[in-house]
Design a protein around this motif. Structure first.
Motif, PDB file in Angstrom:
ATOM      1  N   LEU A  53      63.145  74.635   9.772  1.00 41.48           N
ATOM      2  CA  LEU A  53      63.013  73.519   8.843  1.00 41.48           C
ATOM      3  C   LEU A  53      61.584  72.984   8.853  1.00 41.48           C
ATOM      4  O   LEU A  53      60.970  72.775   7.801  1.00 41.48           O
ATOM      5  N   ALA A  54      61.038  72.787  10.052  1.00 42.41           N
ATOM      6  CA  ALA A  54      59.671  72.277  10.162  1.00 42.41           C
ATOM      7  C   ALA A  54      58.677  73.264   9.548  1.00 42.41           C
ATOM      8  O   ALA A  54      57.763  72.859   8.825  1.00 42.41           O
ATOM      9  N   ASP A  55      58.856  74.551   9.804  1.00 39.47           N
ATOM     10  CA  ASP A  55      57.952  75.566   9.242  1.00 39.47           C
ATOM     11  C   ASP A  55      57.988  75.562   7.719  1.00 39.47           C
ATOM     12  O   ASP A  55      56.948  75.701   7.065  1.00 39.47           O
ATOM     13  N   ALA A  56      59.191  75.402   7.138  1.00 39.74           N
ATOM     14  CA  ALA A  56      59.305  75.363   5.683  1.00 39.74           C
ATOM     15  C   ALA A  56      58.562  74.159   5.113  1.00 39.74           C
ATOM     16  O   ALA A  56      57.850  74.269   4.099  1.00 39.74           O
ATOM     17  N   GLU A  57      58.702  73.013   5.755  1.00 41.00           N
ATOM     18  CA  GLU A  57      58.006  71.807   5.292  1.00 41.00           C
ATOM     19  C   GLU A  57      56.496  71.948   5.467  1.00 41.00           C
ATOM     20  O   GLU A  57      55.720  71.569   4.597  1.00 41.00           O
ATOM     21  N   ILE A  58      56.098  72.500   6.599  1.00 43.11           N
ATOM     22  CA  ILE A  58      54.665  72.700   6.848  1.00 43.11           C
ATOM     23  C   ILE A  58      54.084  73.637   5.801  1.00 43.11           C
ATOM     24  O   ILE A  58      53.001  73.388   5.264  1.00 43.11           O
ATOM     25  N   GLU A  59      54.787  74.715   5.478  1.00 39.95           N
ATOM     26  CA  GLU A  59      54.293  75.664   4.471  1.00 39.95           C
ATOM     27  C   GLU A  59      54.185  74.986   3.105  1.00 39.95           C
ATOM     28  O   GLU A  59      53.236  75.214   2.366  1.00 39.95           O
ATOM     29  N   ARG A  60      55.164  74.139   2.769  1.00 40.92           N
ATOM     30  CA  ARG A  60      55.116  73.430   1.486  1.00 40.92           C
ATOM     31  C   ARG A  60      53.895  72.517   1.439  1.00 40.92           C
ATOM     32  O   ARG A  60      53.170  72.478   0.434  1.00 40.92           O
ATOM     33  N   ILE A  61      53.627  71.808   2.527  1.00 36.88           N
ATOM     34  CA  ILE A  61      52.476  70.906   2.583  1.00 36.88           C
ATOM     35  C   ILE A  61      51.179  71.708   2.583  1.00 36.88           C
ATOM     36  O   ILE A  61      50.211  71.347   1.898  1.00 36.88           O
ATOM     37  N   GLU A  62      51.129  72.813   3.323  1.00 43.04           N
ATOM     38  CA  GLU A  62      49.930  73.660   3.352  1.00 43.04           C
ATOM     39  C   GLU A  62      49.647  74.236   1.965  1.00 43.04           C
ATOM     40  O   GLU A  62      48.493  74.351   1.554  1.00 43.04           O
ATOM     41  N   SER A  63      50.679  74.607   1.246  1.00 42.24           N
ATOM     42  CA  SER A  63      50.511  75.130  -0.115  1.00 42.24           C
ATOM     43  C   SER A  63      49.898  74.057  -1.012  1.00 42.24           C
ATOM     44  O   SER A  63      48.984  74.332  -1.807  1.00 42.24           O
ATOM     45  N   TRP A  64      50.413  72.828  -0.907  1.00 43.79           N
ATOM     46  CA  TRP A  64      49.853  71.715  -1.682  1.00 43.79           C
ATOM     47  C   TRP A  64      48.390  71.502  -1.302  1.00 43.79           C
ATOM     48  O   TRP A  64      47.534  71.332  -2.163  1.00 43.79           O
ATOM     49  N   ARG A  65      48.094  71.534   0.015  1.00 44.93           N
ATOM     50  CA  ARG A  65      46.720  71.328   0.477  1.00 44.93           C
ATOM     51  C   ARG A  65      45.795  72.405  -0.104  1.00 44.93           C
ATOM     52  O   ARG A  65      44.713  72.103  -0.584  1.00 44.93           O
ATOM     53  N   ARG A  66      46.214  73.683  -0.026  1.00 46.54           N
ATOM     54  CA  ARG A  66      45.387  74.774  -0.558  1.00 46.54           C
ATOM     55  C   ARG A  66      45.087  74.563  -2.034  1.00 46.54           C
ATOM     56  O   ARG A  66      43.954  74.734  -2.481  1.00 46.54           O
ATOM     57  N   HIS A  67      46.114  74.166  -2.791  1.00 43.51           N
ATOM     58  CA  HIS A  67      45.947  73.934  -4.235  1.00 43.51           C
ATOM     59  C   HIS A  67      44.924  72.818  -4.488  1.00 43.51           C
ATOM     60  O   HIS A  67      44.027  72.959  -5.319  1.00 43.51           O
ATOM     61  N   GLU A  68      45.082  71.705  -3.777  1.00 43.50           N
ATOM     62  CA  GLU A  68      44.175  70.563  -3.969  1.00 43.50           C
ATOM     63  C   GLU A  68      42.747  70.903  -3.537  1.00 43.50           C
ATOM     64  O   GLU A  68      41.793  70.553  -4.224  1.00 43.50           O
ATOM     65  N   LEU A  69      42.611  71.594  -2.410  1.00 50.60           N
ATOM     66  CA  LEU A  69      41.277  71.943  -1.918  1.00 50.60           C
ATOM     67  C   LEU A  69      40.590  72.972  -2.810  1.00 50.60           C
ATOM     68  O   LEU A  69      39.370  72.935  -2.975  1.00 50.60           O
ATOM     69  N   ASP A  70      41.366  73.889  -3.397  1.00 51.08           N
ATOM     70  CA  ASP A  70      40.780  74.866  -4.323  1.00 51.08           C
ATOM     71  C   ASP A  70      40.148  74.168  -5.518  1.00 51.08           C
ATOM     72  O   ASP A  70      39.069  74.556  -5.977  1.00 51.08           O
ATOM     73  N   LYS A  71      40.828  73.133  -6.016  1.00 49.44           N
ATOM     74  CA  LYS A  71      40.262  72.370  -7.139  1.00 49.44           C
ATOM     75  C   LYS A  71      38.953  71.703  -6.714  1.00 49.44           C
ATOM     76  O   LYS A  71      37.967  71.711  -7.441  1.00 49.44           O
ATOM     77  N   LEU A  72      38.945  71.103  -5.526  1.00 50.18           N
ATOM     78  CA  LEU A  72      37.752  70.425  -5.034  1.00 50.18           C
ATOM     79  C   LEU A  72      36.614  71.407  -4.788  1.00 50.18           C
ATOM     80  O   LEU A  72      35.459  71.126  -5.109  1.00 50.18           O
ATOM     81  N   ARG A  73      36.923  72.565  -4.220  1.00 46.15           N
ATOM     82  CA  ARG A  73      35.881  73.553  -3.899  1.00 46.15           C
ATOM     83  C   ARG A  73      35.163  74.021  -5.154  1.00 46.15           C
ATOM     84  O   ARG A  73      33.944  74.227  -5.125  1.00 46.15           O
ATOM     85  N   GLY A  74      35.894  74.206  -6.225  1.00 47.45           N
ATOM     86  CA  GLY A  74      35.255  74.627  -7.470  1.00 47.45           C
ATOM     87  C   GLY A  74      34.205  73.617  -7.916  1.00 47.45           C
ATOM     88  O   GLY A  74      33.081  73.986  -8.273  1.00 47.45           O
ATOM     89  N   SER A  75      34.538  72.349  -7.880  1.00 49.59           N
ATOM     90  CA  SER A  75      33.587  71.303  -8.276  1.00 49.59           C
ATOM     91  C   SER A  75      32.428  71.212  -7.295  1.00 49.59           C
ATOM     92  O   SER A  75      31.271  71.039  -7.689  1.00 49.59           O
ATOM     93  N   MET A  76      32.730  71.333  -6.001  1.00 49.99           N
ATOM     94  CA  MET A  76      31.666  71.255  -4.993  1.00 49.99           C
ATOM     95  C   MET A  76      30.691  72.424  -5.143  1.00 49.99           C
ATOM     96  O   MET A  76      29.468  72.231  -5.066  1.00 49.99           O
ATOM     97  N   GLU A  77      31.206  73.629  -5.373  1.00 49.07           N
ATOM     98  CA  GLU A  77      30.335  74.795  -5.546  1.00 49.07           C
ATOM     99  C   GLU A  77      29.444  74.623  -6.772  1.00 49.07           C
ATOM    100  O   GLU A  77      28.262  74.976  -6.740  1.00 49.07           O
ATOM    101  N   TYR A  78      29.987  74.070  -7.842  1.00 55.26           N
ATOM    102  CA  TYR A  78      29.205  73.842  -9.055  1.00 55.26           C
ATOM    103  C   TYR A  78      28.051  72.876  -8.773  1.00 55.26           C
ATOM    104  O   TYR A  78      26.898  73.140  -9.125  1.00 55.26           O
ATOM    105  N   LEU A  79      28.347  71.752  -8.102  1.00 56.75           N
ATOM    106  CA  LEU A  79      27.305  70.766  -7.800  1.00 56.75           C
ATOM    107  C   LEU A  79      26.263  71.331  -6.833  1.00 56.75           C
ATOM    108  O   LEU A  79      25.058  71.093  -7.005  1.00 56.75           O
ATOM    109  N   GLU A  80      26.689  72.090  -5.849  1.00 53.01           N
ATOM    110  CA  GLU A  80      25.750  72.700  -4.916  1.00 53.01           C
ATOM    111  C   GLU A  80      24.849  73.703  -5.619  1.00 53.01           C
ATOM    112  O   GLU A  80      23.661  73.814  -5.308  1.00 53.01           O
ATOM    113  N   MET A  81      25.387  74.434  -6.585  1.00 54.22           N
ATOM    114  CA  MET A  81      24.591  75.374  -7.357  1.00 54.22           C
ATOM    115  C   MET A  81      23.519  74.628  -8.161  1.00 54.22           C
ATOM    116  O   MET A  81      22.353  75.036  -8.198  1.00 54.22           O
TER     117      MET A  81
END
Length: 176
Positions: A53-81
């Motif tokens: 149960l804990a692993d399933a919840e952790i994976e769901r939260i990690e998936s959300w984190r990856r999605h949110e961070l991917d959006k942020l990384r795109g913007s950060m890479e653009y500004l750094e460029m």
């Protein structure tokens, strides 16, 4: 996923046991060992379900984190460029502008040292043929497998080798 009802009964029976009874209980025969194994199997099943149960919840939260961070990384890479392009322009005009400071951070440029890549086989053959022993390192190390066999199987006394009897290791394996 839920724990088998028979396992739940075993857990409840164990939890209802008074502390004094727990302190006095001893495994004295196969029946009492079996009683302990049933309780242990039930607890391990509950532990597995809790972890699943804990692993399933952790994976769901990690998936959300990856999605949110991917959006942020795109913007950060653009500004750094954009900042890197700006710094390249400034550095082209003034070679001393290796650092540009702002209230929110610094842009830094640093010359990297040359990178050396090696074709090890070709280089080793050349070094041996050219007599460049300063380019070749030879390491000595013990053949521990041969030593272990001589001492344990052959009964040979070897200076610097100590055999330590580690006794018997006991373990409990619960069938799931």
């Amino acid at each position: 996923m839920s724990v088998n009802p028979l396992y739940m009964q075993e857990i409840e029976e164990l939890e209802q046991q008074p502390a004094e009874a727990r302190e006095r209980f001893r495994v004295t025969d196969l029946a009492s060992a079996n009683w302990c194994m049933r309780k242990l199997a039930a607890l391990k099943a509950q532990e597995r379900d809790t972890n699943n149960l804990a692993d399933a919840e952790i994976e769901r939260i990690e998936s959300w984190r990856r999605h949110e961070l991917d959006k942020l990384r795109g913007s950060m890479e653009y500004l750094e460029m954009l900042l890197t392009e700006y710094h390249k322009q400034v550095l082209a005009q003034d070679t001393r502008a290796k650092t540009i400071s702002t209230p929110y951070g610094k842009l830094k440029a640093r010359r990297l040292p040359p990178k050396v890549e090696y074709d090890e086989e070709m280089l080793l053959a050349w070094a041996k043929g050219a007599g460049r022993t300063d380019f070749v390192r030879v390491r000595e190390e013990l053949a521990k497998d041969a030593i272990r066999d001589a001492v344990l199987r052959g009964g040979e006394a070897v200076p610097g080798v100590t055999v330590i009897d580690q006794g018997v290791k006991f373990s409990v394996e619960v069938t799931e």
